[in-house]
Enzyme design. Structure first.
Site, PDB file in Angstrom:
ATOM      1  N   ARG A   5      98.424  54.969  96.129  1.00 11.06           N
ATOM      2  CA  ARG A   5      97.299  54.764  95.516  1.00 11.06           C
ATOM      3  C   ARG A   5      96.742  55.984  94.477  1.00 11.06           C
ATOM      4  O   ARG A   5      96.863  57.121  94.875  1.00 11.06           O
ATOM      5  CB  ARG A   5      96.067  54.474  96.570  1.00 11.06           C
ATOM      6  CG  ARG A   5      96.812  53.199  97.427  1.00 11.06           C
ATOM      7  CD  ARG A   5      95.798  52.592  98.421  1.00 11.06           C
ATOM      8  NE  ARG A   5      96.303  51.689  99.108  1.00 11.06           N
ATOM      9  CZ  ARG A   5      95.788  51.188 100.218  1.00 11.06           C
ATOM     10  NH1 ARG A   5      94.609  51.355 100.468  1.00 11.06           N
ATOM     11  NH2 ARG A   5      96.398  50.223 100.926  1.00 11.06           N
ATOM     12  N   HIS A  14     101.400  42.144 109.506  1.00  8.09           N
ATOM     13  CA  HIS A  14     100.711  41.065 109.097  1.00  8.09           C
ATOM     14  C   HIS A  14     101.141  39.983 110.161  1.00  8.09           C
ATOM     15  O   HIS A  14     102.305  39.888 110.307  1.00  8.09           O
ATOM     16  CB  HIS A  14     101.282  40.826 107.657  1.00  8.09           C
ATOM     17  CG  HIS A  14     100.784  41.983 106.633  1.00  8.09           C
ATOM     18  ND1 HIS A  14     101.395  42.890 106.391  1.00  8.09           N
ATOM     19  CD2 HIS A  14      99.552  41.874 106.006  1.00  8.09           C
ATOM     20  CE1 HIS A  14     100.770  43.739 105.445  1.00  8.09           C
ATOM     21  NE2 HIS A  14      99.591  43.140 105.313  1.00  8.09           N
ATOM     22  N   LYS A  63      86.244  40.795 108.144  1.00  8.39           N
ATOM     23  CA  LYS A  63      87.102  42.009 108.605  1.00  8.39           C
ATOM     24  C   LYS A  63      86.324  42.712 109.979  1.00  8.39           C
ATOM     25  O   LYS A  63      85.134  42.801 109.945  1.00  8.39           O
ATOM     26  CB  LYS A  63      87.598  43.119 107.931  1.00  8.39           C
ATOM     27  CG  LYS A  63      86.467  43.895 107.201  1.00  8.39           C
ATOM     28  CD  LYS A  63      87.012  44.906 106.198  1.00  8.39           C
ATOM     29  CE  LYS A  63      86.268  45.801 105.573  1.00  8.39           C
ATOM     30  NZ  LYS A  63      86.388  46.987 104.773  1.00  8.39           N
ATOM     31  N   GLN A  89     101.539  53.399 106.025  1.00  7.40           N
ATOM     32  CA  GLN A  89     100.871  52.565 107.031  1.00  7.40           C
ATOM     33  C   GLN A  89     101.364  52.074 108.001  1.00  7.40           C
ATOM     34  O   GLN A  89     102.665  51.779 107.873  1.00  7.40           O
ATOM     35  CB  GLN A  89     100.190  51.632 106.254  1.00  7.40           C
ATOM     36  CG  GLN A  89      99.113  51.815 104.920  1.00  7.40           C
ATOM     37  CD  GLN A  89      98.346  50.419 104.338  1.00  7.40           C
ATOM     38  OE1 GLN A  89      99.266  49.790 103.706  1.00  7.40           O
ATOM     39  NE2 GLN A  89      97.444  50.417 104.453  1.00  7.40           N
ATOM     40  N   ASP A 105     101.704  49.123 109.172  1.00  9.42           N
ATOM     41  CA  ASP A 105     101.166  48.036 108.629  1.00  9.42           C
ATOM     42  C   ASP A 105     101.805  46.698 109.330  1.00  9.42           C
ATOM     43  O   ASP A 105     103.029  46.402 109.404  1.00  9.42           O
ATOM     44  CB  ASP A 105     101.472  47.804 107.173  1.00  9.42           C
ATOM     45  CG  ASP A 105     100.459  47.213 106.165  1.00  9.42           C
ATOM     46  OD1 ASP A 105      99.610  46.889 106.929  1.00  9.42           O
ATOM     47  OD2 ASP A 105     100.696  47.011 105.006  1.00  9.42           O
ATOM     48  N   CYS A 137     101.207  43.917 101.752  1.00  6.59           N
ATOM     49  CA  CYS A 137     101.329  42.677 102.233  1.00  6.59           C
ATOM     50  C   CYS A 137     101.935  41.710 101.198  1.00  6.59           C
ATOM     51  O   CYS A 137     102.658  40.582 101.820  1.00  6.59           O
ATOM     52  CB  CYS A 137      99.819  42.244 102.121  1.00  6.59           C
ATOM     53  SG  CYS A 137      98.769  43.094 101.045  1.00  6.59           S
ATOM     54  N   HIS A 170      95.631  40.638 108.476  1.00 10.49           N
ATOM     55  CA  HIS A 170      96.070  41.896 107.849  1.00 10.49           C
ATOM     56  C   HIS A 170      95.679  42.991 109.205  1.00 10.49           C
ATOM     57  O   HIS A 170      94.535  42.941 109.404  1.00 10.49           O
ATOM     58  CB  HIS A 170      95.224  42.841 106.724  1.00 10.49           C
ATOM     59  CG  HIS A 170      95.702  41.825 105.552  1.00 10.49           C
ATOM     60  ND1 HIS A 170      96.688  41.908 104.479  1.00 10.49           N
ATOM     61  CD2 HIS A 170      95.391  40.770 105.149  1.00 10.49           C
ATOM     62  CE1 HIS A 170      96.719  40.994 103.518  1.00 10.49           C
ATOM     63  NE2 HIS A 170      95.800  40.049 104.144  1.00 10.49           N
TER      64      HIS A 170
END
Length: 688
Positions: A401, A423, A503, A419, A421, A372, A549
């Site tokens: 991570r 946004h 979320k 991911q 991912d 992000c 997200h």
């Protein structure tokens, strides 16, 4: 709090002042034995209470049956106490840690002189059966003060630590397992009482509640042992943990054990080796997977279809590097909030002169744990207009991570993962429709991969939060309306959101009924502020966008592992690494099958011909074990007729199909992206 489309009627029982809840339940004629036996009750505030509880005023309670989620949790918590009692009877020097219920079971931690052995578990299980049969009564007792608790628990150092923590800090500082021990408000101990004499047999610091007697634990089994650090910290002593499971009936326990056996057969780590999909070489490191050619095909197909769907839905593809300067994560506050989950920095760019003096100071670079911040830089790279919004940025972004080695697990918990991912940047008045269409997109794409059963959690504003209350209210309302428009059953996790945003977490159910968390949708107020993101509104003013997200699969690796277990390695034909194998009955029939294979390759079908020396039946067994969806057999009659015979994973067959019809039927099946496994019962092709 759950909000499904419809809820079943809940039975309520009045409890007069001074009467025990158990007596009121018996007077109401509710079961006291069997899977539907009432084990605790829920009061008007939603708190679970023992059946021995007697309210001071008239009250109405909700009976909680043994075969409900809360009932099973209470049974498991009580069984954890029985385990601890058995351990201290057989190992008198053992010191008690904590023993909470968990999903499908319980555990208890002990400080013992040596690790538990398999024979120890067998002996403990036998001792537990004696305690259960003895029908010892669970009795709640309030401890008058911290000093009194310390005196009573003087021989239990870990319990003393919990008591001291409770006296020093608010309950909200405890993790969920510790809360099971000390609870909220007053300190309580649960004693196990001899059913004949009423004397105390054993006791434990505990919030409760518990079943009335040990006889209300109908079926249990000790499963395994493990090492565990006290309170989850490597700085603390290492304890020995015993895991167990407990259920409302022997039948429920047997069904659970069968599910575990089936889960073991489906374990993606084992199938990854057997099907040659991926591995975790020691030379690379824990939690870092490499995908083999066959696994690479499955992964490529997952990603290719996802890209196609994203393109059709108006997403724009971006790419970002794997490392970045520390300053970016200082801006995003990851170094403040998430440093423990990041790999250590690399110190780069320092320069020395010829005398060894520092000419230029270096700086830290980090492997990125999130995409992000980089997507925010893309948004901020130039001025943005309201006409560009919603702007949907998408990346297959690999992140890193630093998961502790003890929690790394196959592909479902790794240290390096990709991911899917996205946004989304939108105006406040676009938020509602964007979330609704986004949730539709998420569920639709997951269904395309063969997952059909979904539930969700909506996590709302915690006590400590950033941003404006009005923004939180608007975001929570928009998320809930999106769930309602999708017709998705969900529960509300009051106060379970992160400090910067509410979320939605989407959970799917796999083929054997297990629930997996997959997609997350989160409305973020913090990062647009930290990165000073702006767009020009229709009236010419500069405004902050809302930021959403969205990780649909969670990660490619995790989704790969989940699908492997969902399909037990028998992927749908469109995902299968090898879709067709030709097996000649004799060597002279191989050329015919090579011709069929060329036709299939012309239709982008992944096909092989096994012309090896093994007998035909062994080849069929080999490729069935490898879970190939279509086996094409050919003998002399097939060659003469220009045909093939189908053999499917389930052993069914269709014989004598014209080769061009076979190619056409296989191609159509794959192009339709059928998720069912083909068989003679569902595969339509006319014999020649």
């Amino acid at each position: 709090m759950s909000r499904p489309a419809q809820t079943a009627a809940v039975q309520h029982v009045p409890v007069p002042a001074g009467t025990t809840a158990g007596q009121a339940v018996r007077d109401a004629g509710l079961p006291g034995k069997g899977p539907q036996a009432v084990v605790v009750v829920r009061d008007a505030e939603g708190r679970l209470r023992d059946l021995a509880w007697a309210p001071e005023t008239d009250i109405v309670v909700e009976p909680v049956a043994a075969d409900s989620a809360d009932g099973r949790s209470v049974i498991r918590h009580s069984c954890a106490h029985v385990l601890a009692q058995a351990v201290q009877e057989l190992f008198p020097q053992a010191k008690l840690g904590i023993g909470p219920p968990i999903t499908d079971g319980f555990y208890y931690d002990f400080d013992v002189e040596r690790p538990f052995l398999p024979d120890d578990l067998a002996k403990l299980e036998q001792r537990m059966k004696v305690i259960v049969k003895d029908a010892q009564r669970f009795s709640r007792r309030v401890v008058g003060s911290v000093e009194a608790a310390r005196e009573e628990l003087a021989a239990e150092p870990y319990k003393l630590e919990l008591v001291d923590l409770k006296s020093d800090r608010a309950d909200t500082d405890f993790d969920s397992d510790e809360v099971m021990e000390v609870g909220a408000g007053e300190l309580t101990i649960y004693d196990n009482l001899n059913p004949r004499s009423g004397e105390r047999v054993w006791g434990d610091l505990c919030r409760g509640p518990h079943v009335p007697t040990t006889r209300h634990i109908p079926a249990f089994k000790l499963m395994r042992t493990a090492a565990a650090y006290w309170r989850g910290s490597e700085r603390n002593p290492q304890l020995q943990r015993i895991y167990g499971t407990a259920w409302e009936s022997a039948e429920a326990l047997d069904a659970h054990l069968e599910r575990l056996a089936e889960a073991e057969r489906r374990d993606h780590r084992r199938l990854g080796v057997e099907l040659d999909l991926f591995s975790f070489p020691d030379e690379i490191g824990s939690g870092l997977a490499v995908f083999h050619p066959k696994g690479g095909i499955v992964r490529r197909e997952l990603e290719t279809y996802s890209r196609k769907r994203h393109e059709e839905s108006g997403y724009e593809f971006v790419y970002s590097p794997h490392i970045t300067k520390a300053a970016l994560f200082e801006t995003s506050r990851h170094l403040q909030w998430y440093a423990d989950g990041m790999f250590p920095p690399m110190h780069l760019d320092a320069e020395l002169d010829e005398q060894g003096n520092v000419r230029r100071q270096g700086q830290d670079y980090y492997l990125k744990p999130m995409n992000c911040p980089m997507h925010n830089l893309i948004f901020r790279s130039r001025g943005r207009s309201y006409r560009e919004l919603p702007l949907r940025l998408f990346e297959f972004g690999t992140v890193y991570r630093y998961e502790k080695s003890g929690v790394v697990h196959g592909l479902t918990r790794v240290r390096g993962f990709t991911q899917d991912d996205a946004h989304i940047y939108c105006t406040p008045d676009q938020l509602q429709d964007e979330l609704a269409s986004l949730l539709d997109f998420v569920l639709g794409l997951l269904r395309d991969y063969g997952l059909t059963e979904f539930t969700a959690e909506l996590s709302t504003r915690p006590d400590k939060y950033v941003g404006q209350l009005a923004d939180w209210d608007a975001a929570e309302a928009a998320l809930e309306q999106a769930l309602q428009r999708a017709g998705l059953p969900y529960r509300i996790g009051e106060g379970e959101g992160t400090f910067y945003a509410p979320k939605i977490d989407v959970h799917c159910q796999d083929a054997i009924g297990r629930s997996w968390q997959l997609s997350t949708l989160q409305v973020d107020f913090q990062l647009p502020e930290l990165f000073e993101l702006e767009y020009q509104a229709a009236d010419g003013t500069r405004k902050r966008p809302y930021m959403i997200h969205r990780a649909l699969f969670g990660s490619i690796e995790r989704f790969f592992g989940i699908l492997t277990e969902h399909y037990a390695g028998a992927f749908p034909a469109w995902l299968a690494p090898v879709q067709v194998v030709g097996i000649p009955i004799a060597g002279e029939h191989a050329e015919h099958l090579h011709g069929v294979a060329e036709l299939l390759r012309g239709n982008r079908i992944r096909v092989e011909v096994d012309a090896g020396d093994d007998r035909m039946q062994k080849k069929i067994r080999t490729h069935t074990t490898q879970k190939v969806p279509f086996l094409l057999l050919a003998g002399a009659k097939d060659v003469e007729a220009g045909a093939v015979s189908f053999r499917f994973r389930d052993g069914s067959q269709i014989n004598g199909v014209a080769m061009h019809d076979a190619v056409k039927a296989i191609t159509a099946w794959v192009q339709r992206r059928e998720n069912a496994s083909p068989s003679a019962a569902n595969f339509e092709v006319a014999p020649a």
